[in-house]
Design an enzyme around this catalytic site. Structure first.
Site, PDB file in Angstrom:
ATOM      1  N   THR A  17      56.016  32.462  14.200  1.00  0.00           N
ATOM      2  CA  THR A  17      55.899  33.953  14.925  1.00  0.00           C
ATOM      3  C   THR A  17      56.689  33.640  16.407  1.00  0.00           C
ATOM      4  O   THR A  17      57.375  34.529  16.891  1.00  0.00           O
ATOM      5  CB  THR A  17      54.514  34.328  15.121  1.00  0.00           C
ATOM      6  N   SER A  64      55.614  28.909   8.947  1.00  0.00           N
ATOM      7  CA  SER A  64      54.711  27.931   8.590  1.00  0.00           C
ATOM      8  C   SER A  64      53.842  27.735   7.275  1.00  0.00           C
ATOM      9  O   SER A  64      53.697  26.618   6.893  1.00  0.00           O
ATOM     10  CB  SER A  64      53.889  27.530   9.714  1.00  0.00           C
ATOM     11  N   THR A  98      51.723  29.603  13.629  1.00  0.00           N
ATOM     12  CA  THR A  98      50.151  29.413  13.813  1.00  0.00           C
ATOM     13  C   THR A  98      49.354  29.021  12.482  1.00  0.00           C
ATOM     14  O   THR A  98      48.515  28.458  12.628  1.00  0.00           O
ATOM     15  CB  THR A  98      49.794  30.311  14.691  1.00  0.00           C
TER      16      THR A  98
HETATM   17  N1  ASP Z   1      53.572  33.617  10.081  1.00  0.00           N
HETATM   18  C1  ASP Z   1      53.540  32.907  11.108  1.00  0.00           C
HETATM   19  C2  ASP Z   1      53.583  31.459  10.746  1.00  0.00           C
HETATM   20  O1  ASP Z   1      54.606  30.811  10.774  1.00  0.00           O
HETATM   21  C3  ASP Z   1      52.151  33.067  11.814  1.00  0.00           C
HETATM   22  C4  ASP Z   1      52.373  32.584  13.295  1.00  0.00           C
HETATM   23  O2  ASP Z   1      53.428  31.849  13.532  1.00  0.00           O
HETATM   24  O3  ASP Z   1      51.441  33.105  14.238  1.00  0.00           O
HETATM   25  O4  ASP Z   1      52.575  30.758  10.728  1.00  0.00           O
END
Ligand code: ASP
Length: 328
Positions: A17, A64, A98
């Site tokens: 994100t 991720s 995250t």
């Molecule tokens: N969807 C995102 C990820 O790549 C969530 C984030 O990064 O906050 O995990």
């Protein structure tokens, strides 16, 4: 060779994100993660130029949830190579989604043997959002990475001004910028405009897989989630499919139901390496004879997802049950 006297850092971008883009500034949930390049993230925080000379490499640019073992292998190899090749490199900062950030942080903690900071950072709001948290998180991550206090602390995670250890940190909320916590023990410290606040590092951090070379194919390790009347067919199905390891997310302090215990007792083939974690989100899972007899090793305070990372590496290193238990 540059003439700058600033510390030199390597920024490895993997997506998430923090590199996410939405169609308008008030879209906080509908956006594409992992679309903005690491170089662009760096340019978006010009204040970083006061802190460090930063070189960027793009390892991946994905949500991720879509990271693969191949991405992990590339990341670990690059961190190891960069630290070994350049004694003047001050540290490595990794931008990351995250959702699985704590797994990557823990993987690196188990594999990277170097006192220089290796640090992960993400964001809960896409880069295009009103009050995006990524730029400040990135700035603070670099502040920590260039600070002498960060040396010897192991792999760190910096989010929302808090500095967490890779061993403890976990994502605890689906939204809000304060989505990371270190249950039971709290964060290691914090960072603000007055500086980096970290207690001195222990000198004896164990790095159990410092010499492990990661090789394809990675083992298959499944996580089973404890609940009322779990489907009893799942365990034999996974064992028949030839999984190399199993993590049980037990109820309470790592309890398995009678059904699950029976499924293990009834299995006539060899049992894989198995860890018993818990679904409570904090507190330990201790040894219990009843489960040890079934070949289950207690995961201590490791979350199921971190227990799985440990199991993946233990399997790759060819450890047996007793050697695995010694690591916890
Ligand atoms: N969807 C995102 C990820 O790549 C969530 C984030 O990064 O906050 O995990």
């Amino acid at each position: 060779m540059s003439g700058s006297s600033l510390p030199r850092l390597l920024l490895l971008a993997t997506g998430g994100t923090i590199a996410g883009r939405a169609s308008d500034v008030i879209s906080l949930n509908h956006y594409s993660a992992g679309v903005i390049a690491g170089e662009e993230l760096l340019q978006s925080v010009p204040q970083l130029k006061q802190l460090a000379e930063i070189e960027v490499e793009q390892i991946a640019n994905v949500d991720s949830a879509d990271l693969t073992f191949a991405h992990w292998q590339r990341l670990v190899t690059r961190v190891r190579e960069a630290l070994a090749a350049d004694p003047d490199l001050c540290g490595v900062v990794i931008t990351h989604g995250t959702n699985t950030l704590e797994e990557t942080a823990w993987l690196l903690q188990l594999l990277i043997n170097d006192p220089r900071p290796v640090l992960l950072v993400g964001a809960m709001r896409p880069a295009t959002a009103l009050s995006a948290d990524g730029p400040l998180n990135l700035f603070q991550a670099v502040q920590v990475a260039v600070s002498p206090e960060a040396c010897g602390q192991g792999v760190l995670v910096v989010m929302d001004g808090w500095i967490h250890s890779a061993c403890e940190v976990t994502k605890v909320a689906t939204q809000g910028v304060g989505a990371f916590e270190s249950p039971d023990v709290g964060p290691l410290g914090w960072v603000d405009d007055a500086g980096v606040h970290l207690t001195p590092a222990r000198s004896d951090r164990p790095v159990p897989f410092a010499h492990l070379q990661l090789a394809e194919p990675w083992p298959q390790v499944a996580i089973l989630h404890g609940c009322v009347e779990p489907p009893s067919a799942l365990i034999p199905a996974l064992l028949s499919a030839g999984v190399h390891g199993l993590v049980f997310t037990g109820t309470g302090a790592g309890q398995l139901s009678a059904h699950e215990r029976r499924a293990l007792e009834d299995w006539t083939g060899p049992l894989p390496l198995m860890l018993r974690a818990n679904r409570c989100g904090s507190g330990p899972v201790h040894h219990r004879g009843q489960f040890a007899r079934l070949g289950l090793v207690p995961a201590g305070r490791l979350s199921p997802q971190k227990a799985r990372v440990l199991l993946l590496l233990a399997l790759m290193a060819g450890l047996d049950r007793a050697q695995l238990a010694d690591l916890i």
